[in-house]
Design a protein around this motif. Structure first.
Motif, PDB file in Angstrom:
ATOM      1  N   LEU A  91       0.822  -1.209   0.000  1.00  0.00           N
ATOM      2  CA  LEU A  91       0.000   0.000   0.000  1.00  0.00           C
ATOM      3  C   LEU A  91       0.858   1.263   0.000  1.00  0.00           C
ATOM      4  CD1 LEU A  91      -3.080  -0.742   2.262  1.00  0.00           C
ATOM      5  CD2 LEU A  91      -3.090   0.658   0.192  1.00  0.00           C
ATOM      6  N   SER A  92       1.985   1.217   0.689  1.00  0.00           N
ATOM      7  CA  SER A  92       2.903   2.343   0.668  1.00  0.00           C
ATOM      8  C   SER A  92       3.402   2.604  -0.744  1.00  0.00           C
ATOM      9  CB  SER A  92       4.077   2.079   1.620  1.00  0.00           C
ATOM     10  OG  SER A  92       4.982   3.141   1.615  1.00  0.00           O
ATOM     11  N   ASP A  93       3.661   1.531  -1.481  1.00  0.00           N
ATOM     12  CA  ASP A  93       4.131   1.660  -2.858  1.00  0.00           C
ATOM     13  C   ASP A  93       3.024   2.192  -3.764  1.00  0.00           C
ATOM     14  OD1 ASP A  93       5.685   1.426  -5.167  1.00  0.00           O
ATOM     15  OD2 ASP A  93       5.157  -0.681  -5.443  1.00  0.00           O
ATOM     16  N   VAL A  94       1.837   1.584  -3.671  1.00  0.00           N
ATOM     17  CA  VAL A  94       0.721   1.993  -4.518  1.00  0.00           C
ATOM     18  C   VAL A  94       0.361   3.462  -4.284  1.00  0.00           C
ATOM     19  CG1 VAL A  94      -1.729   1.615  -4.996  1.00  0.00           C
ATOM     20  CG2 VAL A  94      -0.209  -0.344  -4.712  1.00  0.00           C
ATOM     21  N   SER A  95       0.420   3.890  -3.040  1.00  0.00           N
ATOM     22  CA  SER A  95       0.025   5.257  -2.689  1.00  0.00           C
ATOM     23  C   SER A  95       1.165   6.259  -2.814  1.00  0.00           C
ATOM     24  CB  SER A  95      -0.510   5.285  -1.254  1.00  0.00           C
ATOM     25  OG  SER A  95       0.527   5.001  -0.325  1.00  0.00           O
ATOM     26  N   ASP A  96       2.336   5.817  -3.224  1.00  0.00           N
ATOM     27  CA  ASP A  96       3.502   6.690  -3.327  1.00  0.00           C
ATOM     28  C   ASP A  96       3.852   7.304  -1.976  1.00  0.00           C
ATOM     29  OD1 ASP A  96       5.616   7.737  -4.814  1.00  0.00           O
ATOM     30  OD2 ASP A  96       4.544   9.599  -5.256  1.00  0.00           O
ATOM     31  N   GLY A  97       3.774   6.455  -0.928  1.00  0.00           N
ATOM     32  CA  GLY A  97       4.171   6.883   0.407  1.00  0.00           C
ATOM     33  C   GLY A  97       3.113   7.587   1.212  1.00  0.00           C
ATOM     34  N   ARG A  98       1.848   7.559   0.766  1.00  0.00           N
ATOM     35  CA  ARG A  98       0.788   8.290   1.470  1.00  0.00           C
ATOM     36  C   ARG A  98       0.035   7.441   2.494  1.00  0.00           C
ATOM     37  NH1 ARG A  98      -3.232   9.327  -1.976  1.00  0.00           N
ATOM     38  NH2 ARG A  98      -2.386   8.068  -3.664  1.00  0.00           N
ATOM     39  N   PHE A  99       0.379   6.178   2.631  1.00  0.00           N
ATOM     40  CA  PHE A  99      -0.380   5.278   3.504  1.00  0.00           C
ATOM     41  C   PHE A  99       0.110   5.334   4.941  1.00  0.00           C
ATOM     42  CE2 PHE A  99      -0.796   0.890   5.311  1.00  0.00           C
ATOM     43  CZ  PHE A  99      -2.155   0.962   5.558  1.00  0.00           C
ATOM     44  N   VAL A 100      -0.846   5.385   5.890  1.00  0.00           N
ATOM     45  CA  VAL A 100      -0.564   5.328   7.322  1.00  0.00           C
ATOM     46  C   VAL A 100      -1.153   4.035   7.863  1.00  0.00           C
ATOM     47  CG1 VAL A 100      -0.843   6.449   9.563  1.00  0.00           C
ATOM     48  CG2 VAL A 100      -0.701   7.840   7.484  1.00  0.00           C
ATOM     49  N   LEU A 101      -0.325   3.226   8.499  1.00  0.00           N
ATOM     50  CA  LEU A 101      -0.763   1.945   9.036  1.00  0.00           C
ATOM     51  C   LEU A 101      -1.277   2.146  10.453  1.00  0.00           C
ATOM     52  CD1 LEU A 101      -1.088  -1.113   8.935  1.00  0.00           C
ATOM     53  CD2 LEU A 101       1.346  -1.329   9.546  1.00  0.00           C
ATOM     54  N   GLY A 102      -2.593   2.267  10.595  1.00  0.00           N
ATOM     55  CA  GLY A 102      -3.210   2.401  11.900  1.00  0.00           C
ATOM     56  C   GLY A 102      -3.532   1.036  12.477  1.00  0.00           C
ATOM     57  N   LEU A 103      -3.132   0.800  13.723  1.00  0.00           N
ATOM     58  CA  LEU A 103      -3.259  -0.509  14.358  1.00  0.00           C
ATOM     59  C   LEU A 103      -3.906  -0.378  15.729  1.00  0.00           C
ATOM     60  CD1 LEU A 103       0.387  -1.742  13.645  1.00  0.00           C
ATOM     61  CD2 LEU A 103      -1.683  -2.514  12.446  1.00  0.00           C
ATOM     62  N   GLY A 104      -4.690  -1.388  16.090  1.00  0.00           N
ATOM     63  CA  GLY A 104      -5.273  -1.465  17.426  1.00  0.00           C
ATOM     64  C   GLY A 104      -5.341  -2.906  17.882  1.00  0.00           C
ATOM     65  N   ALA A 105      -5.595  -3.095  19.160  1.00  0.00           N
ATOM     66  CA  ALA A 105      -5.559  -4.441  19.742  1.00  0.00           C
ATOM     67  C   ALA A 105      -6.772  -5.273  19.377  1.00  0.00           C
ATOM     68  CB  ALA A 105      -5.444  -4.340  21.264  1.00  0.00           C
ATOM     69  N   GLY A 106      -7.875  -4.652  18.956  1.00  0.00           N
ATOM     70  CA  GLY A 106      -9.107  -5.366  18.657  1.00  0.00           C
ATOM     71  C   GLY A 106     -10.034  -5.371  19.854  1.00  0.00           C
ATOM     72  N   GLU A 157      10.851 -16.674  10.891  1.00  0.00           N
ATOM     73  CA  GLU A 157      12.167 -17.271  10.678  1.00  0.00           C
ATOM     74  C   GLU A 157      12.761 -16.725   9.397  1.00  0.00           C
ATOM     75  OE1 GLU A 157      14.192 -21.670   9.891  1.00  0.00           O
ATOM     76  OE2 GLU A 157      12.248 -21.520  10.920  1.00  0.00           O
ATOM     77  N   HIS A 158      13.730 -15.822   9.551  1.00  0.00           N
ATOM     78  CA  HIS A 158      14.444 -15.248   8.416  1.00  0.00           C
ATOM     79  C   HIS A 158      13.461 -14.611   7.421  1.00  0.00           C
ATOM     80  CE1 HIS A 158      18.598 -14.888   7.533  1.00  0.00           C
ATOM     81  NE2 HIS A 158      18.524 -15.361   6.300  1.00  0.00           N
ATOM     82  N   ALA A 159      12.553 -13.790   7.952  1.00  0.00           N
ATOM     83  CA  ALA A 159      11.552 -13.125   7.113  1.00  0.00           C
ATOM     84  C   ALA A 159      12.091 -11.786   6.627  1.00  0.00           C
ATOM     85  CB  ALA A 159      10.270 -12.909   7.904  1.00  0.00           C
ATOM     86  N   SER A 160      11.745 -11.429   5.409  1.00  0.00           N
ATOM     87  CA  SER A 160      12.221 -10.184   4.819  1.00  0.00           C
ATOM     88  C   SER A 160      11.050  -9.405   4.244  1.00  0.00           C
ATOM     89  CB  SER A 160      13.232 -10.477   3.707  1.00  0.00           C
ATOM     90  OG  SER A 160      13.596  -9.279   3.040  1.00  0.00           O
ATOM     91  N   LEU A 161      11.032  -8.106   4.487  1.00  0.00           N
ATOM     92  CA  LEU A 161      10.017  -7.230   3.894  1.00  0.00           C
ATOM     93  C   LEU A 161      10.615  -6.622   2.629  1.00  0.00           C
ATOM     94  CD1 LEU A 161       7.151  -6.184   4.380  1.00  0.00           C
ATOM     95  CD2 LEU A 161       8.153  -4.206   5.527  1.00  0.00           C
ATOM     96  N   ASN A 162      10.367  -7.286   1.531  1.00  0.00           N
ATOM     97  CA  ASN A 162      10.956  -6.903   0.261  1.00  0.00           C
ATOM     98  C   ASN A 162       9.935  -7.186  -0.846  1.00  0.00           C
ATOM     99  OD1 ASN A 162      12.781  -6.110  -1.676  1.00  0.00           O
ATOM    100  ND2 ASN A 162      13.871  -8.059  -1.736  1.00  0.00           N
ATOM    101  N   PRO A 163       9.487  -6.164  -1.597  1.00  0.00           N
ATOM    102  CA  PRO A 163       9.977  -4.795  -1.653  1.00  0.00           C
ATOM    103  C   PRO A 163       9.713  -4.027  -0.359  1.00  0.00           C
ATOM    104  CG  PRO A 163       8.603  -5.332  -3.554  1.00  0.00           C
ATOM    105  CD  PRO A 163       8.426  -6.410  -2.568  1.00  0.00           C
ATOM    106  N   ARG A 164      10.558  -3.002  -0.128  1.00  0.00           N
ATOM    107  CA  ARG A 164      10.431  -2.151   1.025  1.00  0.00           C
ATOM    108  C   ARG A 164       9.277  -1.155   0.834  1.00  0.00           C
ATOM    109  NH1 ARG A 164      12.235  -3.872   5.106  1.00  0.00           N
ATOM    110  NH2 ARG A 164      12.636  -1.809   5.964  1.00  0.00           N
ATOM    111  N   PRO A 165       8.756  -0.605   1.925  1.00  0.00           N
ATOM    112  CA  PRO A 165       7.797   0.494   1.771  1.00  0.00           C
ATOM    113  C   PRO A 165       8.418   1.635   0.977  1.00  0.00           C
ATOM    114  CG  PRO A 165       7.867  -0.261   4.047  1.00  0.00           C
ATOM    115  CD  PRO A 165       8.994  -0.946   3.333  1.00  0.00           C
ATOM    116  N   HIS A 166       7.565   2.395   0.299  1.00  0.00           N
ATOM    117  CA  HIS A 166       8.038   3.500  -0.537  1.00  0.00           C
ATOM    118  C   HIS A 166       8.849   4.492   0.286  1.00  0.00           C
ATOM    119  CE1 HIS A 166       7.691   7.491  -2.461  1.00  0.00           C
ATOM    120  NE2 HIS A 166       7.794   6.813  -3.582  1.00  0.00           N
TER     121      HIS A 166
END
Length: 300
Positions: A91-106, A157-166
């Motif tokens: 989403l960061s890529d699609v939005s060209d860096g405009r995405f904010v990841l809002g999180l809550g416990a539920g 276990e050895h997880a990678s976030l790739n591609p990176r956020p924009h």
């Protein structure tokens, strides 16, 4: 003071897109937000319309320019945090860096039961949320490296976030608890959100600011947002709604301007206008435009 708009998640895509496009074209909103629920929190049986947050945000990211978009907030219990990190990076890529990841416990029990998702008790959900924040921030901040994690609920276990956020993906935490939540915000959040009116917000802000200082963090590094239902020309109704536990403000436009000023004095950086109960695109546009002209305009 900045202003953003919280759009209804129960609109059909054509209507949601029309409302978002109109809001973006006004040039007055910093961002557009959507909630993350699978059903209404009302009397059952419950089959009201409810879109899926990340799917809707992806569509908005691809078709609505210029404004930030974000989740207010993703329920942690619904998804594995490493999968959320991958979705957020996309989403960061699609939005060209405009995405904010809002999180809550539920918190909404009925949808957990209906959709077969483990709900847990409050302490469990807070522990799971802490682990999720560790996972997501670890993947985000790994700078192309790998992440390992072994917790009570999640394992990587050895997880990678790739591609990176924009760009550096901002994490917003939604929460008002005064024991654990301030420390989580101080450690992991770029932004913080809760429902509130000015006086209780000021007290919460004092507690969360103290947690930032205890963590050795500059309090100015946290962007602070809040929201309340707004009732133009009806202070009495706002008072009734607020007394029932849902933050609400109201009155004449001048009185609402004064209230927004009180938010600013209490430390709020951004007020979010919730129009989540509306189903008519024209009504959403009219109320949003009125707020920009009669309230937000006083702070430009």
């Amino acid at each position: 003071m900045e202003f953003s708009l919280w759009l209804p998640a129960n609109l059909a895509w054509r209507d949601l897109h029309a409302a978002a496009t109109h809001a973006a074209r006004t040039g007055g909103w910093r961002g557009l937000w959507l909630e993350d629920h699978f059903m209404d929190n009302g009397a059952e049986p419950n089959d009201g319309a409810r879109g899926e947050c990340l799917t809707q945000l992806t569509a908005l990211a691809a078709t609505v320019p210029d404004v930030r978009i974000g989740s207010l907030v993703l329920g942690n219990t619904y998804r594995h945090p490493a999968v959320v990190a991958k979705q957020a990076a996309a989403l960061s890529d699609v939005s060209d860096g405009r995405f904010v990841l809002g999180l809550g416990a539920g918190w909404q029990e009925n949808e957990h039961r209906a959709f077969g998702i483990e709900f847990g008790d409050v302490p469990s959900r807070i522990r799971w949320f802490r682990e999720s924040l560790q996972v997501i921030s670890g993947l985000r901040d790994a700078e192309g490296g790998f992440t390992d994690f072994a917790g009570e609920r999640y394992r990587l276990e050895h997880a990678s976030l790739n591609p990176r956020p924009h760009s550096r993906l901002p994490i917003l935490i939604g929460g008002k608890g005064e024991k654990v939540m301030p420390r989580l915000v101080a450690r992991y959040a770029d932004e913080w959100n809760l429902w509130s009116t000015p006086a209780p917000y000021a007290e919460k802000n004092r507690i969360f600011t103290a947690a930032l200082e205890d963590a050795g963090r500059d309090p100015r590094s946290l962007w602070r947002t809040t929201q309340a239902l707004v009732f133009f020309d009806d202070a009495a109704k706002a008072a009734v709604v607020d007394a029932k536990g849902r933050a609400a403000i109201g009155g004449t436009s001048a009185e609402i301007v004064d209230t927004i000023g009180a938010y600013a004095e209490a430390g709020v950086d951004e007020f979010i206008l919730p129009l989540t109960s509306l189903a008519d695109v024209a009504r959403i546009a009219d109320l949003g435009d009125r707020f920009l002209a009669e309230v937000a305009g006083a702070f430009r």
